[in-house]
Design a protein around this motif. Structure first.
Motif, PDB file in Angstrom:
ATOM      1  N   ARG A 135       0.826  -1.205   0.000  1.00 15.58           N
ATOM      2  CA  ARG A 135       0.000   0.000   0.000  1.00 15.58           C
ATOM      3  C   ARG A 135       0.864   1.260   0.000  1.00 15.58           C
ATOM      4  NH1 ARG A 135      -3.008  -2.921   4.058  1.00 15.58           N
ATOM      5  NH2 ARG A 135      -2.125  -1.539   5.656  1.00 15.58           N
ATOM      6  N   GLU A 138       2.483   1.644  -3.429  1.00 17.90           N
ATOM      7  CA  GLU A 138       1.485   2.100  -4.412  1.00 17.90           C
ATOM      8  C   GLU A 138       1.202   3.592  -4.235  1.00 17.90           C
ATOM      9  OE1 GLU A 138      -1.786  -0.598  -3.762  1.00 17.90           O
ATOM     10  OE2 GLU A 138      -0.932  -2.117  -5.107  1.00 17.90           O
ATOM     11  N   ALA A 139       1.086   4.052  -3.001  1.00  9.61           N
ATOM     12  CA  ALA A 139       0.863   5.475  -2.748  1.00  9.61           C
ATOM     13  C   ALA A 139       2.062   6.301  -3.212  1.00  9.61           C
ATOM     14  CB  ALA A 139       0.591   5.715  -1.260  1.00  9.61           C
ATOM     15  N   THR A 142       2.453   7.272  -6.907  1.00 11.86           N
ATOM     16  CA  THR A 142       1.586   8.313  -7.463  1.00 11.86           C
ATOM     17  C   THR A 142       2.106   9.717  -7.151  1.00 11.86           C
ATOM     18  OG1 THR A 142       0.159   8.507  -5.509  1.00 11.86           O
ATOM     19  CG2 THR A 142      -0.428   6.804  -7.133  1.00 11.86           C
ATOM     20  N   THR A 150       0.025  11.184   3.697  1.00 13.95           N
ATOM     21  CA  THR A 150      -0.607  10.265   2.742  1.00 13.95           C
ATOM     22  C   THR A 150       0.047   8.884   2.803  1.00 13.95           C
ATOM     23  OG1 THR A 150      -1.176  12.122   1.308  1.00 13.95           O
ATOM     24  CG2 THR A 150      -1.201   9.926   0.311  1.00 13.95           C
ATOM     25  N   ALA A 154      -1.819   5.326   3.890  1.00 17.34           N
ATOM     26  CA  ALA A 154      -1.719   4.087   3.106  1.00 17.34           C
ATOM     27  C   ALA A 154      -1.193   2.959   3.985  1.00 17.34           C
ATOM     28  CB  ALA A 154      -0.813   4.300   1.894  1.00 17.34           C
ATOM     29  N   SER A 159      -8.039   5.322   3.412  1.00 17.72           N
ATOM     30  CA  SER A 159      -8.026   6.065   2.154  1.00 17.72           C
ATOM     31  C   SER A 159      -7.704   7.523   2.413  1.00 17.72           C
ATOM     32  CB  SER A 159      -9.337   5.938   1.402  1.00 17.72           C
ATOM     33  OG  SER A 159     -10.398   5.597   2.221  1.00 17.72           O
ATOM     34  N   ALA A 160      -7.120   8.143   1.384  1.00 19.41           N
ATOM     35  CA  ALA A 160      -6.759   9.553   1.504  1.00 19.41           C
ATOM     36  C   ALA A 160      -8.019  10.396   1.665  1.00 19.41           C
ATOM     37  CB  ALA A 160      -5.968  10.011   0.277  1.00 19.41           C
TER      38      ALA A 160
END
Length: 161
Positions: A135, A138-139, A142, A150, A154, A159-160
């Protein structure tokens, strides 16, 4: 000076770059500035040839070697930042005349690549829980400049906002 120290190749901007770098981090200073004594492809007598400097306690050398080589992101300076405030401060300073890249990387105005990384990210990606690590990764993928809040969301599976 350390037995091994990075030597950064510049085209006439070694002293300017070294002064900029030492202004960014504590325990940093210019140690020695040496002039050219003979004509070379990198400069003429009296021009700055070599700058030895300490950056966050580590030794570096900056060489005015001429226009023959350029930096690439294949070599970067990794800065472990205590918190988001330090990430923001360094990111903003390096961004002046620089180019942001993905995942916390930035190329400064001299062409040197840096990784501006919060300590929290390193801690999170070392976790034994592979779902948490996935997680966070993946964050991170981006992001351009890394955002600690953020990444921590994760990590916790939130969730953000």
């Amino acid at each position: 000076m350390s037995k091994i120290a990075p030597c950064l190749w510049f085209d006439g901007k070694a002293e300017e770059a070294a002064k900029f770098y030492v202004s960014l981090l504590p325990d940093s200073h210019i140690d020695t500035v040496l002039p050219y004594t003979v004509e070379t492809p990198g400069g003429k007598p009296g021009d700055v040839m070599l700058v030895e400097f300490t950056l966050a306690g580590s030794s570096y050398t900056a060489l005015n070697g001429g226009p023959y080589f350029q930096f690439t992101p294949a070599i970067s300076l990794f800065v472990s930042c205590v918190d988001q405030a330090e990430v923001d401060r360094l990111w903003n300073a390096l961004l002046e005349g620089g180019t942001p890249m993905e995942c916390g990387w930035i190329t400064d105005r001299y062409g040197v690549s840096w990784q501006i990384v919060p300590e929290a990210l390193v801690r999170m990606i070392k976790d034994k829980d592979s779902a948490k690590v996935r997680r966070v990764m993946e964050a991170m993928m981006t992001m351009v400049k890394l955002d600690v809040a953020t990444l921590e969301q994760a990590y916790r599976g939130q969730s953000a906002a």
